[in-house]
Design an enzyme around this catalytic site. Sequence first.
Site, PDB file in Angstrom:
ATOM      1  N   CYS A 291       0.881  -1.172   0.000  1.00  0.00           N
ATOM      2  CA  CYS A 291       0.000   0.000   0.000  1.00  0.00           C
ATOM      3  C   CYS A 291       0.915   1.217   0.000  1.00  0.00           C
ATOM      4  O   CYS A 291       1.784   1.344   0.848  1.00  0.00           O
ATOM      5  CB  CYS A 291      -0.885  -0.014   1.247  1.00  0.00           C
ATOM      6  SG  CYS A 291      -1.720   1.560   1.561  1.00  0.00           S
TER       7      CYS A 291
ATOM      8  N   CYS B  49      -3.460   7.605  -1.634  1.00  0.00           N
ATOM      9  CA  CYS B  49      -4.711   7.724  -2.399  1.00  0.00           C
ATOM     10  C   CYS B  49      -5.862   8.291  -1.589  1.00  0.00           C
ATOM     11  O   CYS B  49      -6.846   8.756  -2.166  1.00  0.00           O
ATOM     12  CB  CYS B  49      -5.150   6.359  -2.913  1.00  0.00           C
ATOM     13  SG  CYS B  49      -3.796   5.350  -3.466  1.00  0.00           S
TER      14      CYS B  49
ATOM     15  N   THR C 236      -4.020   5.131   7.382  1.00  0.00           N
ATOM     16  CA  THR C 236      -2.990   4.709   6.434  1.00  0.00           C
ATOM     17  C   THR C 236      -1.978   5.815   6.178  1.00  0.00           C
ATOM     18  O   THR C 236      -2.354   6.932   5.809  1.00  0.00           O
ATOM     19  CB  THR C 236      -3.674   4.324   5.106  1.00  0.00           C
ATOM     20  OG1 THR C 236      -4.555   3.243   5.363  1.00  0.00           O
ATOM     21  CG2 THR C 236      -2.672   3.916   4.046  1.00  0.00           C
TER      22      THR C 236
ATOM     23  N   GLU D 293       0.123   2.034   9.542  1.00  0.00           N
ATOM     24  CA  GLU D 293      -1.166   2.553   9.983  1.00  0.00           C
ATOM     25  C   GLU D 293      -1.031   2.945  11.458  1.00  0.00           C
ATOM     26  O   GLU D 293      -0.191   2.386  12.157  1.00  0.00           O
ATOM     27  CB  GLU D 293      -2.281   1.495   9.865  1.00  0.00           C
ATOM     28  CG  GLU D 293      -2.710   1.199   8.449  1.00  0.00           C
ATOM     29  CD  GLU D 293      -1.742   0.295   7.704  1.00  0.00           C
ATOM     30  OE1 GLU D 293      -0.995  -0.456   8.374  1.00  0.00           O
ATOM     31  OE2 GLU D 293      -1.696   0.353   6.463  1.00  0.00           O
TER      32      GLU D 293
ATOM     33  N   HIS E 223     -12.829   5.072  -3.168  1.00  0.00           N
ATOM     34  CA  HIS E 223     -11.744   4.238  -2.633  1.00  0.00           C
ATOM     35  C   HIS E 223     -11.922   2.770  -3.044  1.00  0.00           C
ATOM     36  O   HIS E 223     -10.951   2.046  -3.212  1.00  0.00           O
ATOM     37  CB  HIS E 223     -11.648   4.395  -1.113  1.00  0.00           C
ATOM     38  CG  HIS E 223     -10.249   4.211  -0.600  1.00  0.00           C
ATOM     39  ND1 HIS E 223      -9.163   4.844  -1.149  1.00  0.00           N
ATOM     40  CD2 HIS E 223      -9.753   3.427   0.396  1.00  0.00           C
ATOM     41  CE1 HIS E 223      -8.063   4.476  -0.510  1.00  0.00           C
ATOM     42  NE2 HIS E 223      -8.390   3.606   0.431  1.00  0.00           N
TER      43      HIS E 223
ATOM     44  N   TYR F  11      -9.129   0.328  -5.273  1.00  0.00           N
ATOM     45  CA  TYR F  11      -8.596  -1.004  -4.981  1.00  0.00           C
ATOM     46  C   TYR F  11      -8.454  -1.863  -6.238  1.00  0.00           C
ATOM     47  O   TYR F  11      -7.651  -2.792  -6.260  1.00  0.00           O
ATOM     48  CB  TYR F  11      -9.488  -1.709  -3.946  1.00  0.00           C
ATOM     49  CG  TYR F  11      -9.139  -1.361  -2.511  1.00  0.00           C
ATOM     50  CD1 TYR F  11      -8.853  -0.037  -2.156  1.00  0.00           C
ATOM     51  CD2 TYR F  11      -9.104  -2.322  -1.515  1.00  0.00           C
ATOM     52  CE1 TYR F  11      -8.532   0.291  -0.857  1.00  0.00           C
ATOM     53  CE2 TYR F  11      -8.776  -1.996  -0.212  1.00  0.00           C
ATOM     54  CZ  TYR F  11      -8.499  -0.685   0.116  1.00  0.00           C
ATOM     55  OH  TYR F  11      -8.170  -0.363   1.411  1.00  0.00           O
TER      56      TYR F  11
ATOM     57  N   CYS G 287      -4.747  -0.538  -7.122  1.00  0.00           N
ATOM     58  CA  CYS G 287      -3.596  -0.816  -6.239  1.00  0.00           C
ATOM     59  C   CYS G 287      -3.445  -2.309  -5.964  1.00  0.00           C
ATOM     60  O   CYS G 287      -2.335  -2.831  -5.964  1.00  0.00           O
ATOM     61  CB  CYS G 287      -3.683  -0.020  -4.949  1.00  0.00           C
ATOM     62  SG  CYS G 287      -4.887  -0.603  -3.744  1.00  0.00           S
TER      63      CYS G 287
ATOM     64  N   GLU H  24      -6.114  -5.726   4.459  1.00  0.00           N
ATOM     65  CA  GLU H  24      -6.664  -4.477   3.924  1.00  0.00           C
ATOM     66  C   GLU H  24      -7.617  -4.758   2.767  1.00  0.00           C
ATOM     67  O   GLU H  24      -8.575  -4.024   2.557  1.00  0.00           O
ATOM     68  CB  GLU H  24      -5.541  -3.548   3.472  1.00  0.00           C
ATOM     69  CG  GLU H  24      -6.077  -2.150   3.187  1.00  0.00           C
ATOM     70  CD  GLU H  24      -4.992  -1.175   2.802  1.00  0.00           C
ATOM     71  OE1 GLU H  24      -4.246  -1.489   1.874  1.00  0.00           O
ATOM     72  OE2 GLU H  24      -4.910  -0.116   3.422  1.00  0.00           O
TER      73      GLU H  24
HETATM   74 FE1  SF4 Z   1      -3.304   1.955  -0.041  1.00  0.00          FE
HETATM   75 FE2  SF4 Z   1      -4.687   1.057  -2.135  1.00  0.00          FE
HETATM   76 FE3  SF4 Z   1      -5.850   2.700  -0.335  1.00  0.00          FE
HETATM   77 FE4  SF4 Z   1      -3.959   3.577  -2.059  1.00  0.00          FE
HETATM   78  S1  SF4 Z   1      -6.023   2.787  -2.577  1.00  0.00           S
HETATM   79  S2  SF4 Z   1      -4.101   4.056   0.114  1.00  0.00           S
HETATM   80  S3  SF4 Z   1      -2.582   1.822  -2.144  1.00  0.00           S
HETATM   81  S4  SF4 Z   1      -5.102   0.603   0.006  1.00  0.00           S
HETATM   82 FE    FE Z   2      -6.737   1.368   1.981  1.00  0.00          FE
END
Ligand code: SF4
Ligand code: FE
Length: 486
Positions: free
Chosen positions: A100, A104, A192, A259, A294, A298, A301, A448
């Site tokens: 991660c 983001c 995060t 975190e 968000h 995902y 990411c 996560e």
């Molecule tokens: Fe982390 Fe993915 Fe959230 Fe970006 S979108 S902060 S990489 S979990």
């Molecule tokens: Fe996240």
Amino acid sequence: MALMTSEQYIESLAEMKRNIWFQGKKIEDPINHPLFIPSRKCLEETYDMALMPEHEDLMTAISQLTGHKINRFNHIHQSKEDLNKKVKLQRLMGQRTGSCFQRCVIMDMANAFYATTYEIDQKYGTDYFQRFKQFIIRCQDKDLIVGGALTDPKGDRSATIGGGEQDMDLYLHVVERRPDGVVVNGAKVHLTGITNAHEVVVLPTQAMRPGQEDYAIAFYIPLDAPGITMIVGRQSCDTRKLENLCDIDVGNAKYGGIEALTIFDHVFVPNENIFLNGEVDFAGMLVERFSGYHRNSYGGCKSGVGDVVIGAASLISQYNGIEKASHVKDKLVEMTQLNEQLYCAGIASSAEGWQTQAGNYMVDLLLANVCKLNVTRYPYEIIRLMEDIAGGIMVTAPSEADLRSPEVGKYVEKYLVGQGVNAENRLRVLRLCENLAMGSAAVGYRTESMHGAGSPQAQKVMITRQGGYERKKELAKQLAGIKKGG
Ligand code: SF4
Ligand code: FE
């Protein structure tokens, strides 16, 4: 200055006096603490890559607010193409860091706030939209990293928010109102990358009802503001980063996530920092929009980290001499199919985006929720297949210290070799597999995947709401020959 270098970023963090704790001790120098460096390195990549011509298209954007070139992580999406580039950027960063990469949350929150503050102002005549624009312009022009704080500790989930059955601070809320601002008390969990951010945006944890006005509060605050304490969470294998010979044993010594439980102990928030203050009917919209963005993220990411998992599995199959076995080829295909399905849903939810009243672009919420619900399952299967291919040695291999030992190193070198590979390189990829499956990267790739951006039940609630079952019943009725009202 709209784009910082990573050196300037580190200097800007060093100027802040933050209150960060780990294992019962205050961390006086979080910049150079070995536990924190891999997390910071991920953030540094977001600065370095923005200055690389080959990544300029994905990593940067032109702000519609100022005309300046900015980091895309602080961008307000102006088109479906922007939504598309967001997911591609996230896949690229996941591939690069195997972790991660933690930047983001502000991109997703900023777009939710941009759309929602506009609509709050339309209804209540407030000036949140202007305030928010001033805030995001400053973030863009100073190239700041802003964390996001959504989830309250909650305690007993069956207790009513603000109902008095348990400690009221289990949900962050306003405890004092002054002419120039408010004082808030409470905490937020799982923040995060917060130890490497400059500021944080706080929003309510869920929809609120009349009577819960003190809990319907959203604002930004610098992370060195009085009353803020960050307590860094433990990760499995985390203290390997503190050992002398840890290059191989950490698995991914360069990058990782962090975190922290973040406490807001009577923190004063000036009026100009506030973006929601008691408008309970908009708390749910803010959360739903942020979560939608968000959950779309995902698809990028996690498929990027999935590429690293597939690469590690493929490499260890080569080192183990089983690369040509048909069952291994089949497992790699299955891993790839699952991983690309995650990406497909991320890209689809961007492609079906729509323009909000404020003018920015929102992802398709049904597809984004389907994307994230798939993320709660597929990475587990992808990791299971990687473990199958890697073999048990992934968790029983000797340490780097044994490999380097003048006494027993020769045995490790002799018995850990693979096909065309020495023991050291075979150990390196095995430790990477371990890191992805159950080390610090597992926080970002596995658990996560389950709980980040909301647990599976939250996606099911949204899918139920967005599923259009009444419209689909009509389709069925029409083909079955059932007349209106039937
Ligand atoms: Fe982390 Fe993915 Fe959230 Fe970006 S979108 S902060 S990489 S979990
Ligand atoms: Fe996240």
